[in-house]
Structures are given as structure tokens and as C-alpha cells.
Design a protein around this motif. Structure first.
Motif, PDB file in Angstrom:
ATOM      1  N   LEU A   1      10.448   4.121   7.526  1.00  0.00           N
ATOM      2  CA  LEU A   1      11.183   4.648   6.503  1.00  0.00           C
ATOM      3  C   LEU A   1      10.471   4.837   5.178  1.00  0.00           C
ATOM      4  O   LEU A   1      10.730   5.847   4.660  1.00  0.00           O
ATOM      5  N   GLY A   2       9.385   4.081   5.064  1.00  0.00           N
ATOM      6  CA  GLY A   2       8.586   4.144   3.846  1.00  0.00           C
ATOM      7  C   GLY A   2       7.755   5.563   4.141  1.00  0.00           C
ATOM      8  O   GLY A   2       7.595   6.351   3.091  1.00  0.00           O
ATOM      9  N   LEU A   3       7.349   5.674   5.293  1.00  0.00           N
ATOM     10  CA  LEU A   3       6.585   6.905   5.748  1.00  0.00           C
ATOM     11  C   LEU A   3       7.421   8.242   5.604  1.00  0.00           C
ATOM     12  O   LEU A   3       6.867   9.417   5.024  1.00  0.00           O
ATOM     13  N   LEU A   4       8.415   8.091   6.047  1.00  0.00           N
ATOM     14  CA  LEU A   4       9.498   9.413   6.119  1.00  0.00           C
ATOM     15  C   LEU A   4       9.825   9.713   4.332  1.00  0.00           C
ATOM     16  O   LEU A   4      10.063  10.957   4.259  1.00  0.00           O
ATOM     17  N   ALA A   5       9.826   8.637   3.603  1.00  0.00           N
ATOM     18  CA  ALA A   5       9.817   9.059   2.247  1.00  0.00           C
ATOM     19  C   ALA A   5       8.580   9.896   1.810  1.00  0.00           C
ATOM     20  O   ALA A   5       8.974  10.415   0.375  1.00  0.00           O
ATOM     21  N   LEU A   6       7.779  10.047   2.435  1.00  0.00           N
ATOM     22  CA  LEU A   6       6.530  10.867   2.019  1.00  0.00           C
ATOM     23  C   LEU A   6       6.581  12.049   2.431  1.00  0.00           C
ATOM     24  O   LEU A   6       5.582  12.909   2.112  1.00  0.00           O
ATOM     25  N   ARG A   7       7.183  12.282   3.554  1.00  0.00           N
ATOM     26  CA  ARG A   7       6.779  13.347   4.436  1.00  0.00           C
ATOM     27  C   ARG A   7       7.007  14.647   3.729  1.00  0.00           C
ATOM     28  O   ARG A   7       6.242  15.771   4.113  1.00  0.00           O
ATOM     29  N   SER A   8       7.719  14.972   2.747  1.00  0.00           N
ATOM     30  CA  SER A   8       7.949  16.426   2.207  1.00  0.00           C
ATOM     31  C   SER A   8       6.577  16.872   1.765  1.00  0.00           C
ATOM     32  O   SER A   8       6.385  17.995   1.697  1.00  0.00           O
ATOM     33  N   HIS A   9       6.125  16.017   0.637  1.00  0.00           N
ATOM     34  CA  HIS A   9       4.764  16.280  -0.005  1.00  0.00           C
ATOM     35  C   HIS A   9       3.635  15.470   0.291  1.00  0.00           C
ATOM     36  O   HIS A   9       3.391  14.864  -0.547  1.00  0.00           O
ATOM     37  N   ALA A  10       3.526  15.096   1.630  1.00  0.00           N
ATOM     38  CA  ALA A  10       2.524  13.980   2.127  1.00  0.00           C
ATOM     39  C   ALA A  10       1.117  14.472   1.619  1.00  0.00           C
ATOM     40  O   ALA A  10       0.634  15.334   1.969  1.00  0.00           O
ATOM     41  N   PRO A  11       0.357  13.345   1.265  1.00  0.00           N
ATOM     42  CA  PRO A  11      -1.072  13.645   0.968  1.00  0.00           C
ATOM     43  C   PRO A  11      -1.784  13.355   2.437  1.00  0.00           C
ATOM     44  O   PRO A  11      -1.056  13.026   3.542  1.00  0.00           O
ATOM     45  N   GLY A  12      -2.952  13.578   2.677  1.00  0.00           N
ATOM     46  CA  GLY A  12      -3.448  13.799   3.767  1.00  0.00           C
ATOM     47  C   GLY A  12      -3.843  12.150   4.420  1.00  0.00           C
ATOM     48  O   GLY A  12      -3.833  11.995   5.794  1.00  0.00           O
ATOM     49  N   ARG A  13      -3.811  11.112   3.560  1.00  0.00           N
ATOM     50  CA  ARG A  13      -4.172   9.714   4.078  1.00  0.00           C
ATOM     51  C   ARG A  13      -3.251   8.899   3.399  1.00  0.00           C
ATOM     52  O   ARG A  13      -2.546   8.968   2.298  1.00  0.00           O
ATOM     53  N   VAL A  14      -2.698   7.794   4.348  1.00  0.00           N
ATOM     54  CA  VAL A  14      -1.823   6.594   3.655  1.00  0.00           C
ATOM     55  C   VAL A  14      -2.467   5.580   4.044  1.00  0.00           C
ATOM     56  O   VAL A  14      -3.080   5.201   5.068  1.00  0.00           O
ATOM     57  N   LEU A  15      -1.921   4.464   3.150  1.00  0.00           N
ATOM     58  CA  LEU A  15      -2.359   3.134   3.303  1.00  0.00           C
ATOM     59  C   LEU A  15      -0.965   2.206   3.437  1.00  0.00           C
ATOM     60  O   LEU A  15       0.039   2.596   2.896  1.00  0.00           O
ATOM     61  N   ILE A  16      -1.133   1.399   4.361  1.00  0.00           N
ATOM     62  CA  ILE A  16       0.099   0.571   4.659  1.00  0.00           C
ATOM     63  C   ILE A  16       0.060  -0.783   4.433  1.00  0.00           C
ATOM     64  O   ILE A  16      -1.086  -1.344   5.007  1.00  0.00           O
ATOM     65  N   HIS A  17       0.684  -1.445   3.271  1.00  0.00           N
ATOM     66  CA  HIS A  17       0.144  -2.826   2.990  1.00  0.00           C
ATOM     67  C   HIS A  17       1.382  -3.942   2.808  1.00  0.00           C
ATOM     68  O   HIS A  17       2.470  -3.445   2.600  1.00  0.00           O
ATOM     69  N   ASP A  18       1.069  -5.057   2.931  1.00  0.00           N
ATOM     70  CA  ASP A  18       2.022  -6.186   3.115  1.00  0.00           C
ATOM     71  C   ASP A  18       2.159  -6.612   1.468  1.00  0.00           C
ATOM     72  O   ASP A  18       1.270  -6.875   1.005  1.00  0.00           O
ATOM     73  N   ALA A  19       3.544  -6.515   1.018  1.00  0.00           N
ATOM     74  CA  ALA A  19       3.683  -6.889  -0.360  1.00  0.00           C
ATOM     75  C   ALA A  19       3.274  -8.360  -0.413  1.00  0.00           C
ATOM     76  O   ALA A  19       2.806  -8.882  -1.769  1.00  0.00           O
ATOM     77  N   ALA A  20       3.449  -9.356   0.464  1.00  0.00           N
ATOM     78  CA  ALA A  20       2.862 -10.677   0.468  1.00  0.00           C
ATOM     79  C   ALA A  20       1.517 -10.831   0.649  1.00  0.00           C
ATOM     80  O   ALA A  20       0.848 -12.126   0.739  1.00  0.00           O
ATOM     81  N   ARG A  21       0.532  -9.665   0.256  1.00  0.00           N
ATOM     82  CA  ARG A  21      -0.990  -9.820   0.301  1.00  0.00           C
ATOM     83  C   ARG A  21      -1.200  -9.428  -1.061  1.00  0.00           C
ATOM     84  O   ARG A  21      -1.570  -8.653  -1.399  1.00  0.00           O
ATOM     85  N   PRO A  22      -1.210 -10.232  -2.240  1.00  0.00           N
ATOM     86  CA  PRO A  22      -1.251 -10.144  -3.701  1.00  0.00           C
ATOM     87  C   PRO A  22      -2.756  -9.831  -4.188  1.00  0.00           C
ATOM     88  O   PRO A  22      -3.220  -9.708  -5.219  1.00  0.00           O
ATOM     89  N   PHE A  23      -3.767 -10.600  -3.331  1.00  0.00           N
ATOM     90  CA  PHE A  23      -5.085 -10.414  -3.693  1.00  0.00           C
ATOM     91  C   PHE A  23      -5.854  -9.317  -3.212  1.00  0.00           C
ATOM     92  O   PHE A  23      -7.033  -9.623  -3.082  1.00  0.00           O
ATOM     93  N   VAL A  24      -5.044  -8.318  -2.951  1.00  0.00           N
ATOM     94  CA  VAL A  24      -6.072  -7.222  -2.467  1.00  0.00           C
ATOM     95  C   VAL A  24      -6.730  -6.811  -3.563  1.00  0.00           C
ATOM     96  O   VAL A  24      -6.407  -6.699  -4.645  1.00  0.00           O
ATOM     97  N   ASP A  25      -8.052  -6.395  -3.426  1.00  0.00           N
ATOM     98  CA  ASP A  25      -9.040  -6.010  -4.602  1.00  0.00           C
ATOM     99  C   ASP A  25      -9.465  -4.383  -4.295  1.00  0.00           C
ATOM    100  O   ASP A  25      -9.264  -3.890  -3.230  1.00  0.00           O
ATOM    101  N   ALA A  26      -9.758  -3.862  -5.403  1.00  0.00           N
ATOM    102  CA  ALA A  26     -10.098  -2.512  -5.438  1.00  0.00           C
ATOM    103  C   ALA A  26     -11.141  -2.157  -4.495  1.00  0.00           C
ATOM    104  O   ALA A  26     -11.479  -1.126  -3.535  1.00  0.00           O
ATOM    105  N   GLU A  27     -12.223  -3.050  -4.164  1.00  0.00           N
ATOM    106  CA  GLU A  27     -13.235  -2.656  -3.196  1.00  0.00           C
ATOM    107  C   GLU A  27     -12.708  -2.588  -1.761  1.00  0.00           C
ATOM    108  O   GLU A  27     -13.384  -1.788  -1.069  1.00  0.00           O
ATOM    109  N   LEU A  28     -11.777  -3.591  -1.497  1.00  0.00           N
ATOM    110  CA  LEU A  28     -11.237  -3.478  -0.102  1.00  0.00           C
ATOM    111  C   LEU A  28     -10.426  -2.045   0.245  1.00  0.00           C
ATOM    112  O   LEU A  28     -10.571  -1.723   1.210  1.00  0.00           O
ATOM    113  N   ILE A  29      -9.680  -1.621  -1.091  1.00  0.00           N
ATOM    114  CA  ILE A  29      -9.054  -0.761  -0.749  1.00  0.00           C
ATOM    115  C   ILE A  29     -10.141   0.520  -0.792  1.00  0.00           C
ATOM    116  O   ILE A  29      -9.747   1.498   0.230  1.00  0.00           O
ATOM    117  N   ASP A  30     -11.196   0.362  -1.547  1.00  0.00           N
ATOM    118  CA  ASP A  30     -12.180   1.678  -1.350  1.00  0.00           C
ATOM    119  C   ASP A  30     -12.629   1.796  -0.023  1.00  0.00           C
ATOM    120  O   ASP A  30     -12.818   2.875   0.438  1.00  0.00           O
TER     121      ASP A  30
END
Length: 406
Positions: free
Chosen positions: A99-128
Motif C-alpha cells: 500500500l505504501g508503494l502504491l501511494a508512490l506510483r503516480s510520480h514514482a522515482p527510480g528507486r525506493v527504500l523500505i524501512h521498519d519504523a522500529a529501527r530508529p538508529f539507521v544512519d546516513a552512511e548505511l542509507i548511502d
């Protein structure tokens, strides 16, 4: 459900789906679902959102929440609630992601990240690292090699065998994918009634989308049990922190042209010339607008009010300042002070300083003692010294919600 607008999903940005619709029963329900429980003085989900919303490569962010959690989400997310698109999730993680992906479908970017809200310690380097590994036909999975010895249990509760840990990894999020292939995979699984996938990399594997493993982070833990929440709170509460105070600078200059007054800091001052500009050419307010926008990374005055746009011809510059104030406050910012220096040989600023201060106090919605307006000459040097125009320098300090680790 509503789709993300084109402005939110710029082609060069990476979209994010954050899964936050679960009930988190294993963490205990006394304080509500785990994504809304408090760690370090803020909600788990607030910290997760901040990690993505402050990342320069991230564009649209969609959060899948439980149907009953809209008020809970908005309270936890604070000002960031208006910077994301919240959609109602499903009865399973897999369905919430779809359902979250469908919300992006009309103007979707080329790439998407999918993340669990209960992982609050994700950092910029890991995202990169995750973003860098996504290709047109390849996903990316942050993971850590399994360090513990693994045992397989028998039906009787005894050790049946020792399992080799060679090549085994523990999966983390965010997991990254080319947008259309992962959306198609989720849609196919949905239509076939396959609802037993534990993560998105498993769906990608089933759909024959190659997924590259990138190094995860040992800090990027998923908060599952009540003790995880307690340990996360202790970790954040014991870390040295300082307030999130940001300072922005602005500079502007306008030349003179024939006229009978200049407008400085919102006050009309009689003069034998006026300042040339598309708007009212208030050099002080233009510099202040840029300073305010800088505190929240919102570009500059030309980004919001291009001089090529005829609607701003002759416009009062207080419109620009009030727009910047609105953006700052929408992000939860409190303007602490504003400092302006007007650089000119004439007209004299001193007799009008009180009126300018009063005008800025109303625009910024702060007390007069938090505003400083100074004037200086250029000692007859340069274009200012030759009385060809006026320059202004502005500095603004804004206090934003939350703390920054030391």
C-alpha cells in the motif's frame, strides 16, 4: 489513500516507505505500539523519520500506519507529520509495504527504500551504502554476517545438529530496490495470495530480482521487545547532547534608480532615489529571508519567488519574510533572534531603527529585544561608497525540536 505529488517525488531523489502499521505486541502494549513509545525524550518513529527527512538524497517519504493511529502518528511525528504522506497500512507488513508503494506510483522515482519504523538508529552512511547498490534491475540489502553458532532443534527440544554459519547473514532495513520491479513483485504476490514473505528481499528473490548484500550496521537494531525499548532509551538518555540550534546567513544588494524613497526593513524612508528591483527591492528583508530559509535547508529567495515571475513585480518584501517564517515554523522551529546590518552612505538609518524593529517584530513574531538592526557606511569605498546602491547582511538563529548527539 492519496498519491504523492510530483513536487514531493523529484526524479533525482530516492523515495522511502516506512512501515509503521504494526501493533508491536512483543514490546508490550502498556505504552502503546512500539513505534510510538518514548526513547531519549521522543517517539521511536520520530527518530526514524528524522534520519530520512534530513538525508540529502531522500525525496518523498510515505509512512504506512494503522487505521486507528492517525492522531497518535501526528502527535509523535510533530512538525514532520506534514512533510510525509501517511497511508493506512494493511493487516500484515507485506500488505502495508504494498500500500505504501502504491501511494508512490503516480510520480514514482527510480528507486525506493523500505524501512521498519522500529529501527530508529539507521544512519546516513548505511542509507548511502544501500542507495549506491541499487541498480535498474538490482536491489540492495544491508546485512550483518551471523556471528553466533547456530543449532537446529529437534522435535524433542534437543540439539539435532550444528548449522554452518558460512555465508549466513542477518537482514536489516532499509532494503532498496528499483521502484517498478519491486512494486510489480508485491502486486503479483498479492494477486496470487502469497502473503508469507518476511521481508521485501524475500519477495524480490521470489520475483527473480537480484539483491546485492551491503554491509549493515550493528547499531541498526530493530526494537522488538520491551527490554529493547528500555535499552534504547538508556542509550539515548545517557549520550551527551546539545540543542538543535541553527544559524543562517543572508546577503543582498540593490542599485539605486530615480525615485523619491527607499524601503528598508519594511519602512519607507524619504530619499532622492529608490532601490531598483523586481519587488519593492527591500534589501534588508531580502537578506533576512535568505537567512531564515538557510536554517531549514529551504533554498533561497529566488527558489520561492523567482524574479522572472510577474506576480512578484512591485510586491512588498514582507511577503517573502512571512513565507520563510511559515516554513521555519512548519518544521517546528522557533526564531531566537535576527541581526541585520545595512551598508550605505545614505539615507540615514538611525532615525528609523525603532520603526524597523517594530515591523520586524511583527513579521517574525518575536520580541523586540531579539532583533538587532545596525547601519554602517563603506567609508566611501566601492559601489556603496560611491552611493550607487545599498547592501545588507542578515543572520538568523532558529531553535528546532529535538537534540543533536554531541
Amino acid at each position: 489513500m492519496r498519491d504523492v505529488s510530483e513536487k514531493q517525488a523529484a526524479d533525482d531523489k530516492v523515495a522511502v516507505v516506512i512501515v509503521a502499521a504494526g501493533r508491536g505486541a512483543r514490546a508490550g502494549q502498556a505504552n502503546g505500539p512500539k513505534q510510538y513509545q518514548q526513547i531519549g525524550g521522543g517517539a521511536v518513529i520520530a527518530r526514524t523519520l528524522d534520519a530520512f527527512l534530513t538525508h540529502p538524497k531522500i525525496g518523498a517519504v510515505v509512512v504506512a500506519i494503522h487505521a486507528e493511529d492517525d492522531a497518535l502518528f501526528r502527535r509523535a511525528a510533530g512538525a514532520n507529520a506534514d512533510r510525509v504522506v501517511a497511508v493506512t497500512g494493511g493487516t500484515s507488513r507485506q500488505e502495508s509495504v504494498r500500500l505504501g508503494l502504491l501511494a508512490l506510483r503516480s510520480h514514482a522515482p527510480g528507486r525506493v527504500l523500505i524501512h521498519d519504523a522500529a529501527r530508529p538508529f539507521v544512519d546516513a552512511e548505511l542509507i548511502d551504502r544501500t542507495i549506491a547498490a541499487i541498480e535498474e534491475r538490482q536491489g540492495a540489502l544491508p546485512a550483518l554476517p551471523v556471528a553466533d553458532t547456530l543449532k537446529r532443534e529437534t522435535a524433542e527440544g534437543m540439539i539435532g545438529e550444528t548449522v554452518s554459519r558460512a555465508g549466513l547473514h542477518a537482514a536489516q532495513t532499509p532494503q532498496g530496490f528499483p521502484f517498478w520491479p519491486i512494486l510489480a513483485a508485491h502486486e503479483k504476490a498479492h494477486h496470487l495470495g502469497k502473503a508469507d514473505f518476511t521481508d521485501d528481499a524475500a519477495i524480490a528473490e521470489w520475483a527473480h530480482i537480484p539483491v546485492k548484500i551491503v554491509p549493515g550496521s550493528p547499531d541498526n537494531v530493530k526494537l522488538t521487545w520491551a527490554r529493547d525499548i528500555a535499552m534504547a532509551d538508556q542509550r539515548l538518555s545517557s549520550a551527551p547532547r546539545f540543542p538543535d540550534i541553527r544559524t543562517g546567513n543572508g546577503y543582498d544588494v540593490h542599485a539605486f534608480e530615480p525615485g523619491d524613497h527607499v524601503t528598508l526593513c519594511g519602512v519607507a524612508i524619504p530619499h532622492d532615489r529608490k532601490l531598483s528591483g523586481h519587488s519593492d527591492a527591500d534589501v534588508g528583508l531580502h537578506a533576512l529571508t535568505d537567512a531564515l530559509l538557510a536554517t531549514c535547508g529551504a533554498g533561497d529567495i529566488g527558489t520561492h519567488f523567482p524574479p522572472s515571475d510577474p506576480q512578484w513585480k512591485g510586491a512588498a518584501s514582507r511577503i517573502f519574510v512571512e513565507h520563510a517564517v511559515k516554513l521555519v515554523r512548519a518544521r517546528g522551529g522557533r526564531i531566537a533572534n535576527a541581526d541585520l546590518t545595512l551598508i550605505c552612505e545614505a539615507p540615514r538609518v538611525g532615525p528609523h531603527r525603532e520603526a524597523m524593529t517594530e515591523t520586524l517584530s511583527a513579521m517574525l513574531r518575536i520580541s523586540r529585544d531579539r532583533i538587532s538592526i545596525k547601519a554602517t557606511t563603506n567609508e566611501k569605498l566601492g559601489f556603496v561608497g560611491r552611493e550607487e546602491g545599498i547592501a545588507a547582511i542578515a543572520t538568523a538563529s532558529v531553535v528546532f525540536p529535538g537534540d543533536v548527539p554531541e
